[in-house]
Design a protein around this motif. Structure first.
Motif, PDB file in Angstrom:
ATOM      1  N   GLU A  49       7.892  51.159  46.910  1.00 21.15           N
ATOM      2  CA  GLU A  49       8.895  50.174  47.324  1.00 21.15           C
ATOM      3  C   GLU A  49       8.638  48.832  46.635  1.00 21.15           C
ATOM      4  O   GLU A  49       9.559  48.153  46.207  1.00 21.15           O
ATOM      5  CB  GLU A  49       8.872  50.012  48.849  1.00 21.15           C
ATOM      6  CG  GLU A  49       9.430  51.239  49.543  1.00 21.15           C
ATOM      7  CD  GLU A  49       9.400  51.141  51.054  1.00 21.15           C
ATOM      8  OE1 GLU A  49       9.069  50.068  51.584  1.00 21.15           O
ATOM      9  OE2 GLU A  49       9.709  52.153  51.705  1.00 21.15           O
ATOM     10  N   ARG A  50       7.382  48.455  46.524  1.00 18.73           N
ATOM     11  CA  ARG A  50       7.059  47.187  45.869  1.00 18.73           C
ATOM     12  C   ARG A  50       7.321  47.280  44.371  1.00 18.73           C
ATOM     13  O   ARG A  50       7.793  46.327  43.758  1.00 18.73           O
ATOM     14  CB  ARG A  50       5.591  46.841  46.140  1.00 18.73           C
ATOM     15  CG  ARG A  50       5.120  45.536  45.546  1.00 18.73           C
ATOM     16  CD  ARG A  50       5.720  44.355  46.275  1.00 18.73           C
ATOM     17  NE  ARG A  50       5.663  43.141  45.491  1.00 18.73           N
ATOM     18  CZ  ARG A  50       4.790  42.162  45.670  1.00 18.73           C
ATOM     19  NH1 ARG A  50       3.892  42.245  46.621  1.00 18.73           N
ATOM     20  NH2 ARG A  50       4.824  41.094  44.929  1.00 18.73           N
ATOM     21  N   THR A  51       7.020  48.432  43.781  1.00 17.36           N
ATOM     22  CA  THR A  51       7.268  48.606  42.352  1.00 17.36           C
ATOM     23  C   THR A  51       8.752  48.441  42.041  1.00 17.36           C
ATOM     24  O   THR A  51       9.121  47.826  41.033  1.00 17.36           O
ATOM     25  CB  THR A  51       6.814  50.011  41.906  1.00 17.36           C
ATOM     26  OG1 THR A  51       5.507  50.230  42.391  1.00 17.36           O
ATOM     27  CG2 THR A  51       6.824  50.154  40.410  1.00 17.36           C
ATOM     28  N   GLU A  53      10.861  46.593  43.469  1.00 21.43           N
ATOM     29  CA  GLU A  53      11.276  45.191  43.521  1.00 21.43           C
ATOM     30  C   GLU A  53      11.134  44.496  42.176  1.00 21.43           C
ATOM     31  O   GLU A  53      11.787  43.506  41.909  1.00 21.43           O
ATOM     32  CB  GLU A  53      10.415  44.428  44.540  1.00 21.43           C
ATOM     33  CG  GLU A  53      10.804  44.672  45.955  1.00 21.43           C
ATOM     34  CD  GLU A  53       9.825  44.010  46.912  1.00 21.43           C
ATOM     35  OE1 GLU A  53       9.098  43.088  46.502  1.00 21.43           O
ATOM     36  OE2 GLU A  53       9.799  44.426  48.071  1.00 21.43           O
ATOM     37  N   SER A  54      10.212  44.994  41.353  1.00 25.49           N
ATOM     38  CA  SER A  54       9.936  44.280  40.112  1.00 25.49           C
ATOM     39  C   SER A  54      10.727  44.850  38.942  1.00 25.49           C
ATOM     40  O   SER A  54      10.525  44.449  37.815  1.00 25.49           O
ATOM     41  CB  SER A  54       8.447  44.359  39.801  1.00 25.49           C
ATOM     42  OG  SER A  54       8.108  45.696  39.557  1.00 25.49           O
ATOM     43  N   SER A 340      18.282  45.215  49.806  1.00 27.53           N
ATOM     44  CA  SER A 340      18.606  43.822  50.054  1.00 27.53           C
ATOM     45  C   SER A 340      18.660  43.122  48.708  1.00 27.53           C
ATOM     46  O   SER A 340      17.744  43.247  47.902  1.00 27.53           O
ATOM     47  CB  SER A 340      17.538  43.214  50.948  1.00 27.53           C
ATOM     48  OG  SER A 340      17.627  41.817  50.893  1.00 27.53           O
ATOM     49  N   SER A 341      19.752  42.404  48.465  1.00 29.93           N
ATOM     50  CA  SER A 341      19.923  41.744  47.178  1.00 29.93           C
ATOM     51  C   SER A 341      19.951  40.237  47.377  1.00 29.93           C
ATOM     52  O   SER A 341      20.569  39.747  48.324  1.00 29.93           O
ATOM     53  CB  SER A 341      21.227  42.216  46.553  1.00 29.93           C
ATOM     54  OG  SER A 341      21.708  41.239  45.674  1.00 29.93           O
ATOM     55  N   ASP A 342      19.266  39.500  46.504  1.00 30.22           N
ATOM     56  CA  ASP A 342      19.336  38.040  46.592  1.00 30.22           C
ATOM     57  C   ASP A 342      20.223  37.477  45.477  1.00 30.22           C
ATOM     58  O   ASP A 342      20.143  36.311  45.148  1.00 30.22           O
ATOM     59  CB  ASP A 342      17.933  37.421  46.564  1.00 30.22           C
ATOM     60  CG  ASP A 342      17.143  37.865  45.342  1.00 30.22           C
ATOM     61  OD1 ASP A 342      17.684  38.639  44.533  1.00 30.22           O
ATOM     62  OD2 ASP A 342      15.979  37.443  45.200  1.00 30.22           O
ATOM     63  N   PRO A 347      16.280  44.095  42.619  1.00 28.15           N
ATOM     64  CA  PRO A 347      16.427  44.147  44.079  1.00 28.15           C
ATOM     65  C   PRO A 347      15.414  43.229  44.766  1.00 28.15           C
ATOM     66  O   PRO A 347      14.271  43.129  44.322  1.00 28.15           O
ATOM     67  CB  PRO A 347      16.148  45.614  44.417  1.00 28.15           C
ATOM     68  CG  PRO A 347      15.810  46.311  43.173  1.00 28.15           C
ATOM     69  CD  PRO A 347      15.856  45.382  42.038  1.00 28.15           C
ATOM     70  N   HIS A 348      15.872  42.561  45.811  1.00 31.82           N
ATOM     71  CA  HIS A 348      14.944  41.714  46.579  1.00 31.82           C
ATOM     72  C   HIS A 348      13.999  42.605  47.376  1.00 31.82           C
ATOM     73  O   HIS A 348      12.827  42.321  47.530  1.00 31.82           O
ATOM     74  CB  HIS A 348      15.755  40.796  47.490  1.00 31.82           C
ATOM     75  CG  HIS A 348      14.937  40.065  48.501  1.00 31.82           C
ATOM     76  ND1 HIS A 348      15.075  40.284  49.847  1.00 31.82           N
ATOM     77  CD2 HIS A 348      13.964  39.156  48.360  1.00 31.82           C
ATOM     78  CE1 HIS A 348      14.208  39.525  50.495  1.00 31.82           C
ATOM     79  NE2 HIS A 348      13.519  38.833  49.629  1.00 31.82           N
ATOM     80  N   ARG A 349      14.543  43.714  47.877  1.00 28.94           N
ATOM     81  CA  ARG A 349      13.716  44.660  48.620  1.00 28.94           C
ATOM     82  C   ARG A 349      14.458  45.986  48.648  1.00 28.94           C
ATOM     83  O   ARG A 349      15.665  46.014  48.889  1.00 28.94           O
ATOM     84  CB  ARG A 349      13.517  44.137  50.052  1.00 28.94           C
ATOM     85  CG  ARG A 349      12.919  45.124  51.028  1.00 28.94           C
ATOM     86  CD  ARG A 349      11.449  44.871  51.219  1.00 28.94           C
ATOM     87  NE  ARG A 349      10.935  45.522  52.423  1.00 28.94           N
ATOM     88  CZ  ARG A 349      10.561  46.804  52.471  1.00 28.94           C
ATOM     89  NH1 ARG A 349      10.651  47.571  51.422  1.00 28.94           N
ATOM     90  NH2 ARG A 349      10.094  47.307  53.604  1.00 28.94           N
ATOM     91  N   ARG A 351      14.144  49.417  50.719  1.00 33.03           N
ATOM     92  CA  ARG A 351      13.446  50.143  51.771  1.00 33.03           C
ATOM     93  C   ARG A 351      13.969  51.578  51.764  1.00 33.03           C
ATOM     94  O   ARG A 351      15.170  51.794  51.759  1.00 33.03           O
ATOM     95  CB  ARG A 351      13.712  49.486  53.119  1.00 33.03           C
ATOM     96  CG  ARG A 351      13.574  50.395  54.316  1.00 33.03           C
ATOM     97  CD  ARG A 351      12.158  50.752  54.613  1.00 33.03           C
ATOM     98  NE  ARG A 351      12.074  51.608  55.812  1.00 33.03           N
ATOM     99  CZ  ARG A 351      10.959  52.192  56.211  1.00 33.03           C
ATOM    100  NH1 ARG A 351       9.843  52.028  55.542  1.00 33.03           N
ATOM    101  NH2 ARG A 351      10.948  52.931  57.288  1.00 33.03           N
TER     102      ARG A 351
END
Lengths: 391, 198
Positions: A49-51, A53-54, A340-342, A347-349, A351
């Motif tokens: 999930e963290r990967t 995000e980047s 979740s998109s900022d 992607p911001h997150r 899940r």
């Protein structure tokens, strides 16, 4: 000398062939009866999930294959549908039908592996050889589509990676006939097999209330007779166009779930047949400049297409601010992507609602009070893939 | 030919089905809204309908009470706690509402309707009441949020790390957690590296 009743604690896994990967269960036993079970997970945690995000939206897609590696296309589909929902992209009809067909092939693939390994755990060794033989047919189709046998990443945002192969139609038809025929053999081997029945009937039972309370989904929930299938409840990707039944169990034991998964495979074959028969003509990608890659011939001949191609590959695309949730019915249950998109191009997150992780949480409920050998059956019947449990 | 005709018929059938589901959806949306607004008007901060997904931002203190009401109300009948997840709004505009956001994904099996409850929590010691008394499924979901985002759930029976090792430092989904930072679980080294002798 007086003997007093004592419990002993033993450790099952994380390197145990019957735990389907790196699951560890700490068992407290009184004789052969399980008093307490505590599943320990996380040995395969890779921070997917963290990967994600980047990475740019379309570059995060291959991460999804690597979670549930037995159902790559389902995971791709869930992620792509979530991003398409966020961007408001409508894909061509042909893409929808092809995706449905591929997702159902994935279900057959995953259930075949489940059937082979579950039977192997319970002592029916030959099943594994037969089911892997049929699984090969599905993997061949993946290879023909995306060039990869397991991590296919074939379903992309806005469509598919390439045009479907020319012999897709014949290959799928062949698979349908073969698997339908061979499933009769599986039933001959297991359904009335006294050993298999003794090992699975009234084992790993969960009641309907408990199943809901534990947030179970997929065959684990439907095995108790609760009719919740995302394909029917909240249809996506054109599932409302297909005629199929939702398989339901009654008692919620391991044998019920075995029959249910076999029925699901037959329904999947039915859906594949309908998808192949009614597959409409059309492009394999939506036409959304700046988001979906343009056709390759345009890139080589038209300036704008070349620029879009370059921009998408290097910069990605920006999404509107907000959060979407898209659930699909994966072979294991409801897999959901909460993105979740900022407003940026990453992607911001992301899940992932992992069905196997949530289903595994009910393991103590299934095994406490039963025999040690039933733990093997319970782990098998939940149908876990540790890549998805730990992510 | 026969198959094509059947499919055409199905397509027609679905269109009718679709409009019915859409009508039902709108009805449910209104039902949930009226329940939230009549009984918990002071707890609801705002409602959001992005991409046809209904979500309510609520006061964290009222979470358990609201969930209990949603579970008991037969008109809404939320039985399934589908998911719990969290966001970190560090260095974003949303940070002014509270750095962390916890999202509860609720699903009603009888009405086939999904909606979300969202709460903002402050950066300093974020904590919220646990839902484990209402749903057993909340147990692992809350442990995961605690492990990866560092949000404490008050009243949870066993709030320990679930995916990362027990002695792991930090919460890896927080935006200020360095992404390429490794914490080896196991090493033979006990002290500082020995002096190199050439």
């Amino acid at each position: 000398m007086a003997t007093e009743s004592k419990t002993i604690t033993i450790n099952m896994g994380p390197q145990h062939p019957a735990t389907h990967g790196v699951l560890r269960v700490v068992l407290e036993l009184e004789g052969e009866t399980v008093v307490k079970a505590r599943p320990v997970v996380g040995y395969l945690h890779t921070g997917i999930e963290r990967t994600m995000e980047s990475k740019l939206y379309h570059k995060a897609l291959p991460c999804t294959d690597r979670m549930d590696y037995l159902a790559p296309m389902s995971n791709n589909l869930g992620y792509c549908l979530a991003v398409e929902k966020l961007m408001g992209i409508e894909v061509p009809e042909k893409v929808k039908w092809a995706r449905v067909c591929l997702a159902e092939l994935t279900r057959i693939n995953s259930h075949l592996v489940w059937l082979g390994t579950h039977a192997l755990d319970l002592g029916a060794m030959s099943m594994l050889l037969y089911t892997f033989r049929e699984r090969e047919l599905v993997l061949d189709i993946y290879e023909a589509c995306g060039g990869q046998r397991m991590m296919s990443s074939y379903i992309r945002i806005g469509g598919l990676a390439h045009e479907l192969p020319d012999d897709f139609d014949t290959r799928v038809r062949e698979l349908i006939t073969t698997v339908r025929e061979r499933m009769l053999d599986y039933e001959d081997l297991l359904t009335n097999n006294q050993i298999f029945i003794n090992r699975t009937k009234d084992v790993a039972v969960i009641s309907a209330e408990d199943a809901i309370n534990f947030s179970l989904t997929g065959p684990m929930l439907r095995g108790c007779g609760i009719n919740y299938d995302v394909r029917k409840a909240q249809p996506y990707s054109g599932y409302e166009n297909f005629d199929f039944e939702v398989a339901l169990g009654k008692k919620g034991d391991a044998y019920d779930r075995y029959l249910l998964r076999l029925k699901e495979m037959r329904e999947s074959l039915k859906i594949c047949q309908q998808a192949i028969d009614g597959m409409p003509e059309g492009p394999f990608r939506a036409h959304v400049p700046g988001v979906v890659l343009p056709p390759k011939e345009d890139v080589l001949t038209k300036m704008e297409s070349l620029i879009f191609h370059f921009k998408i590959i290097t910069d990605g695309f920006k999404t509107p601010f907000g959060a979407v949730y898209q659930a699909i019915e994966s072979p294991k249950g409801e897999i959901g992507f909460y993105i979740s998109s900022d407003g940026s191009n990453k992607p911001h997150r992301v899940r992932v609602r992992p069905p196997a992780f949530i289903n595994l949480a009910c393991l103590p409920k299934l095994v406490e009070g039963s025999l040690l050998s039933d733990v093997i059956c319970a782990i098998g019947t939940i149908d876990i893939v540790l890549g998805e449990v730990d992510r | 030919m026969g198959t094509q005709a059947r499919l055409g018929f199905q397509l027609l059938g679905i269109r009718i089905g679709m409009s019915q589901t859409q009508g039902k959806m709108a009805g449910m949306e209104e039902k949930v809204r009226s329940l939230m607004m009549t009984r918990f008007a002071d707890a609801v901060i705002r409602e959001d309908n992005f991409c046809d997904q209904q979500s309510f931002y609520i006061q964290p203190e009222k979470l358990v009470e609201i969930c209990e009401a949603l579970k008991d109300d037969s008109g809404v009948d939320v039985q399934l706690l589908s998911d719990i997840t969290s966001l970190d709004w560090l260095n974003h505009d949303q940070e002014k509402h509270g750095r962390f956001e916890v999202i509860y994904n609720l699903y009603s099996l009888t009405h086939q309707y999904r909606f979300f409850l969202k709460v903002h929590l402050p950066a300093d010691k974020p904590h919220i009441a646990s839902l484990t008394d209402l749903w057993n499924g909340a147990n692992w979901l809350e442990r995961e949020v605690y492990d990866l985002m560092g949000i404490v759930f008050d009243g949870h029976p066993d709030l320990t790390r679930i995916l990362t090792p027990d002695d792991f430092e930090g919460h890896p989904l927080r935006k200020d957690f360095p992404q390429n930072w490794e914490q080896p679980v196991f090493s033979w080294n006990k002290d500082d590296p020995p002096e190199v002798i050439n």
